[in-house]
Enzyme design. Structure first.
Site, PDB file in Angstrom:
ATOM      1  N   GLY A   1      53.943  31.098  43.046  1.00 55.36           N
ATOM      2  CA  GLY A   1      53.874  31.568  44.827  1.00 55.36           C
ATOM      3  C   GLY A   1      53.288  33.176  44.873  1.00 55.36           C
ATOM      4  N   ARG A  49      42.867  30.960  51.267  1.00 55.48           N
ATOM      5  CA  ARG A  49      42.850  29.505  50.492  1.00 55.48           C
ATOM      6  C   ARG A  49      41.899  28.475  51.012  1.00 55.48           C
ATOM      7  NH1 ARG A  49      44.780  32.786  47.425  1.00 55.48           N
ATOM      8  NH2 ARG A  49      46.663  32.813  46.133  1.00 55.48           N
ATOM      9  N   ARG A  65      38.461  45.087  44.422  1.00 58.40           N
ATOM     10  CA  ARG A  65      37.107  44.715  43.710  1.00 58.40           C
ATOM     11  C   ARG A  65      37.258  44.256  42.247  1.00 58.40           C
ATOM     12  NH1 ARG A  65      33.351  49.302  44.218  1.00 58.40           N
ATOM     13  NH2 ARG A  65      31.805  47.792  44.218  1.00 58.40           N
ATOM     14  N   GLY A  66      38.304  43.840  41.641  1.00 57.49           N
ATOM     15  CA  GLY A  66      38.574  43.130  40.339  1.00 57.49           C
ATOM     16  C   GLY A  66      38.374  44.190  39.170  1.00 57.49           C
ATOM     17  N   ALA A  67      37.423  43.888  38.395  1.00 57.60           N
ATOM     18  CA  ALA A  67      37.413  45.158  37.197  1.00 57.60           C
ATOM     19  C   ALA A  67      36.626  46.375  37.674  1.00 57.60           C
ATOM     20  CB  ALA A  67      36.318  44.261  36.404  1.00 57.60           C
ATOM     21  N   ALA A  81      39.149  49.229  43.149  1.00 55.38           N
ATOM     22  CA  ALA A  81      39.593  49.117  44.759  1.00 55.38           C
ATOM     23  C   ALA A  81      38.940  50.340  45.605  1.00 55.38           C
ATOM     24  CB  ALA A  81      41.012  48.873  44.891  1.00 55.38           C
ATOM     25  N   ASP A 130      48.652  40.014  43.759  1.00 50.49           N
ATOM     26  CA  ASP A 130      49.888  40.072  43.793  1.00 50.49           C
ATOM     27  C   ASP A 130      50.886  41.111  43.132  1.00 50.49           C
ATOM     28  OD1 ASP A 130      49.956  37.778  45.749  1.00 50.49           O
ATOM     29  OD2 ASP A 130      49.886  36.610  44.026  1.00 50.49           O
TER      30      ASP A 130
END
Lengths: 316, 316, 316, 316, 316, 316
Positions: free
Chosen positions: C35, C169, C229-231, C234, C260
């Protein structure tokens, strides 16, 4: 290679399913090794005796697994032959239900079946106190059969004690084929081990009384005959005297290896000069401990464990 | 049995170790099945095509595992022969390191090697759009080799498309032995698949330029020749025109089955009348998805997955 | 319940396959929990902060598993509601390839979706330093949506810091449905977290420049906006000032939970009065550690681990 | 679809814990499938009969797992409906102690409950020798109940044999709700199977004498009524004649599936024209083999296994 | 920390083999935790009571595992001391056969043995209804022994009920060493629990009649003495009145933890003011449920489960 | 005991987690063995050399596991001492992330630390070609330190080659404590192995240039110094001549054991009279193969594997 027990035979890679159910479901298996004679040899070393196994394995990882395991268990492997021409045999073990296991072999053209008289060296046989053989080996191939008889001959010449466990395997030959060969083995053996069912096959009588069975086998020449009756104990014919070996209570988990662990217990005590009666009590205890643990040989006890249990209830 | 693809060959039980390390350490294994031709057949059905596999299995649990798996994957097994005289072959797969797997076979006297011309029925071959064969089958036995040529002959008579994947296996025969047979197969095939290394073995030239290799194989008769170059894509000779199949980016987990999944993607599209160019793009995508999942065939994609990935990066 | 962070949402039982491959193959799975909000809460407590989670679980073993896990991780569960009328939701996680996971939900009529305004108690919200919410909860049900807005209102009244992670989602709602609701959330939030893709969905612009995206979200009201921005790290819009958060090198094993864990690192530092810049550095480190370990939350680091890695290469 | 047995119902994905203990501890589970009617169908095909199952599954991996398994076991799945609107139901199985299992369902809004009369095709029902139904299906939904009665009607029109296994499930309905529906089923059935407890629920008498129970059910119309008594065997009312089915000794490992395997054994023999007495003996043997293996259906025996055991002790 | 039961002692990391067989074979193990007093505490909370455990753990992952588990099970851990100077103790559990387990300790210099009087706080002891201690703790170290007696003294001053479970461990001390200390404990306890064997060791009489044993222990001062007899139930001496606690039928899977779960059931009922007779019935039921599940404490039942089973056969 | 290499040290039972994640989560572990010196010894025997290990183990199953493993790998264990007074040490290995492992020891009062000069027999040391020691052993205890110096003395007297691998362990001593002892070892060694980091600690210079480091160590007396640089290869100082050992490409799975496998490769070739250059190439290949397989020693290659890879890319 001065050992208590030397034994000749085939040992295979064993694939055993981790779950109970038909093998066709696939899934998790365990790779280990299995062979009647190596179970005996490991039983002997665990009990503090010394043992050598001679057989042929392929030049492959399964062959190396067998050698690793035997060395781990302190079984002498000096006489083992590595044959690059044939693969080490395999055995697939399906656990069909809580208490039924089924076995299929990939041993037809295996390295193990290439055991031959030239692998049976006089210096090996004559330096062992006891030569142990099973009725499986002569069923593997012509050369294996010749090897078995050569070993018996060398032992006889050197005055060594010889032991034969009938170990009749219906997947390898018919009763008709087996009978004359096993008869010859019995005649050459000092000690003979048989299940009640094997005794029946051999004597061609339907599940004869175990005392009669032991007696009739005893008349063929051996000094000591043991007819094993599973949970009901065993009956021994000791140079003409019959007596019962009471069963040991056991929490049965895996019956495979019961006979071979019995043989190990008997032979290690015989090698140390104990009386047949003492040796048979040891044998029954060793078997009771072994069947309370999964695996043919993994649960074989140490001498300390056996002594602790003598007279007592077996591991519960 | 009106199917897109029919294929003949041997499928074996597969024991694969769960941990990386020498097999001699024993322990956990998984039992599944493996065979080049059944990987192709499963690839075809997963992509929405129809496929039949014909081979011989033993009357044993490993044989039943193969049949269960093929039926689960909707491969037609009507032509499968169950031979009670021989066991289903086995394959042991050692994962020696993160990216090296080693394989050993127990197939010498297997049921699969007993494939014979009488198992190749005209009503089967002529009702399939494409006949797919590998270069493994003629190396199994005399009768298997005859079966392969009989299938090619029946397909030719019925005007069916034929495909041969060279699949040279050094454990089964030498290049010298393989070359004349594989040459004969190529001459009878409409579509030929080869790795760059196989092309080199066949043409007896050390790792020739892939374009040259494709051309020289193309001159032997096929309509379409694909020389596969692993992570570098493939080269196709399409009735005289050469073009490159760009590689698809993939997170490689298990390279086994790459070639067979490529074949599946190609054949299903050819069967549906797509152009070679389209079919080769599908083939490359199918292979890229399959090698990103452990197991020879378990990761084969559905048509929906392939369509989703077309033009895109493959499953990452 | 004086805690650093309070969060409201749904947590489900998680069945994750142990092997890579299509779920249809069956076999071994692991049961755990998942969660977004509880991952944040566990992240906060692992880092030495205090956190409470409020949600609804069923009166079943899966609900009890969730409570056991949260208590083990020192997340305050006083506000959790046990609803005997509905089952705890489930999530099935297929590992389709080395780096593609697919998720399917059994949450349509779950206990978690029955979260309602009456579960949001003023004494809970006002005693927490920060209220954290995700964009998942308002998509679960009408009552859950109302609960989210009630929590924001209570926090506003009490002058608490509010944080919203968009967490769009697609299985729960369309962009069209989500946009107005998420807009309302952003307007009421002090801190907003979004992936670059979520920012694009919200602003209805195709993958805008991250700086522009952060700015355009920032103009809606929040004090701090982070576009992840993932890898590639940010981008932060901090009350009008833009700056980059450099990525931390990480050995990626399981990307789920990255966002999270980033939120957890950010909030625990904000709660302790650190500057946004410091907090974002912590956030990036926490995420980098977490994705190097399988599981959404299992690999979340302690404060000591983060301090050790600050300035250094992340766990390698 | 000319089959011995056709059956309608719901089959679900099954998550079963690998270790004994409360499910809340999490950890290893196995994913498989479970459903009373598919256990019967697999039982029939394993025994050499032919069977078809008709039900609704979702367009998801769990649905595909069910189809893969049924095809693997040679159950005809032509009539299966794939419903993209609802997920395949789930069943969680907790092994609370060595011999207590507890089950919880995620089937309330499942695809399986959407079985409806339009899924019951005359060409399916009329081409089967026997129609088998369970008392579970009418409890799933209104449409499922209608489907059940439609199937019975079509079978009656075509003169097919009908079998109903009461299979009362307290999680789905109360005895009060179930009684009138089950009564209607019994009136329309040629063969009725019930446990002693189910018979008591139906007749509203506290655990009546099994002979009385069988008689009172028999008076409702069926030709053959079997009241199953677990380890104590069963009682049959055969067109007015009462007789006992002696229990088969079994090493009980997993009692789930006992009733369905009994049904399979009975129906396959009835379909082949054997006498009820013979069929009941087969039924008892099939059940005894199945409960000695974990899993609802995995241990179902082949005809060869049953023949081997007839008269003998069951697999031990 | 107002709890029903407070307990002091050592809890260790537990490595238990997954397979039956000698530990020397290596392979799969499970890491969990074990400690007599924490089993009691978990038993109490599972039954709806409240409990606190006080002990010393190392600043290591095994210590953290213990804290996680206790919090998961709602045991109050406020009083737990983390000692960075010593490692958390370990316990290796070999499953030698189907029903023999052997244990070896790594606790000689463990953190747990550093429990000392300063860890026993008056505010903890006086706020608990019952103080529970085992005869293991005084055998760990001088300081642990002093801690035990300090706890008893504080409880006596505050008028709290005290319970001592003798728990004689031959690996820690000899009967000669243990006897005087255990005698002192008994004199200070309101409730005393002993196995029949422990009673014999203490009274120095060979396996005395359980009634005599209970009486002779009762005369030393306690209000209630329970002599536990395994599968034969227990005997209670309740302020001079003797009565039997009948055994509950149980499918025994793992006998470890039987005594501690018995204690938990007894104490939670005593804390709620139930009569000894009622409390002993609860105790017997709790123990019967727990031994039917592997693990010392994993299978402990909820109050609902116990109520359901009262009067009935225990979980079968 | 005429062996190529004899080595003295401590070997422990190893519990390694099967999953990546904090150890506090509990669950599946594997029991095996670990010890720098036994990894070297196994490396030597796998490569076809002969090796003996001398150390002290407890009279327990973990000790027996160590002996079983060494015998399986053909390491001579004649000199091993079994001490019934102390337990065999343990090592817990947490896999914190994909590439970070953390280790904690239970070796403080272990049998292994009781290694003493009387266990170093002249007949053992003088019959080995090479004596190999690590910098771990002198850190275990006073007696172990004395044993190490006695072994060096005996080897010097007999003119045997001596090798020391610095193996600095921060858990056992500080650089300050280690430095003088390691200096003494270096002065007495013919061959010295160090990582670049160890060289820095010893020379008290921050990560010196590896050539300088090798030179400065070389000046202390050894004939050959190797400074290992992980993925960047190694630098050797060979009697004054410096040269580089190029790294071997490897798919790194488990870096533990890299240094010890390097030592094994070096020593077996030195024992056979190969040049340092050749020996170092072997060493690098052996290490590259070993780190591509999980486990400290399980992946060590045979001579055949090394020869196959010489000049080639290492196992990929």
């Amino acid at each position: 290679m001065t050992v208590d027990v030397i034994t000749y035979g085939e040992t295979m890679g064993l694939f055993e399913s981790e779950r109970i159910g038909p093998l066709r479901m696939g899934g998790s298996m365990r790779l280990s090794m299995a062979g009647a004679e190596t179970t005996v040899a490991i039983g002997v070393t665990r009990l503090g005796g010394s043992a050598a196994w001679v057989g042929v394995v392929g030049d492959d990882e399964v062959g190396r697994l067998i050698l690793r395991t035997l060395r781990a268990e302190q079984v002498n492997t000096e006489g083992v032959v590595i044959d690059p021409e044939a693969p080490t045999g395999l055995l697939l073990k399906e656990r069909r239900s809580a208490d039924v296991s089924r076995v299929s072999y990939y041993r037809r053209h295996s390295a193990g079946a290439r055991l031959a008289p030239e692998h049976v060296l006089p210096e090996h046989v004559t330096q062992a106190r006891i030569l142990h053989l099973s009725g499986i080996t002569p069923a593997l191939s012509e050369s294996a059969r010749a090897a078995v008889f050569r070993a018996l001959e060398l032992a006889a010449q050197a005055g060594r004690t010889t032991c034969v466990d009938l170990n009749y395997r219906s997947a390898l030959w018919t009763p008709m084929e087996a009978r004359p060969i096993l008869m010859e083995l019995i005649k050459r053996a000092d000690i003979v081990l048989a299940t009640q069912k094997e005794a029946a096959i051999l004597t061609n009588l339907p599940m004869a009384d175990p005392f009669e069975a032991a007696t009739s086998l005893g008349r063929l020449g051996p000094r000591l005959v043991v007819v094993k009756r599973g949970a009901e104990g065993a009956v021994a014919w000791d140079d003409g005297r019959l007596h019962e070996v009471p069963p040991r209570p056991a929490h049965l988990l895996d019956p495979v290896g019961a006979g071979d662990s019995f043989a190990a217990g008997l032979l290690v005590d015989v090698a140390r000069g104990r009386t047949p009666q003492e040796a048979l009590e040891t044998a029954a205890t060793v078997a009771a401990v072994n069947v309370a643990c999964p695996g043919d040989w993994e649960g074989l006890p140490s001498r300390a464990e056996v002594d602790m249990l003598r007279g007592d209830d077996v591991l519960r």
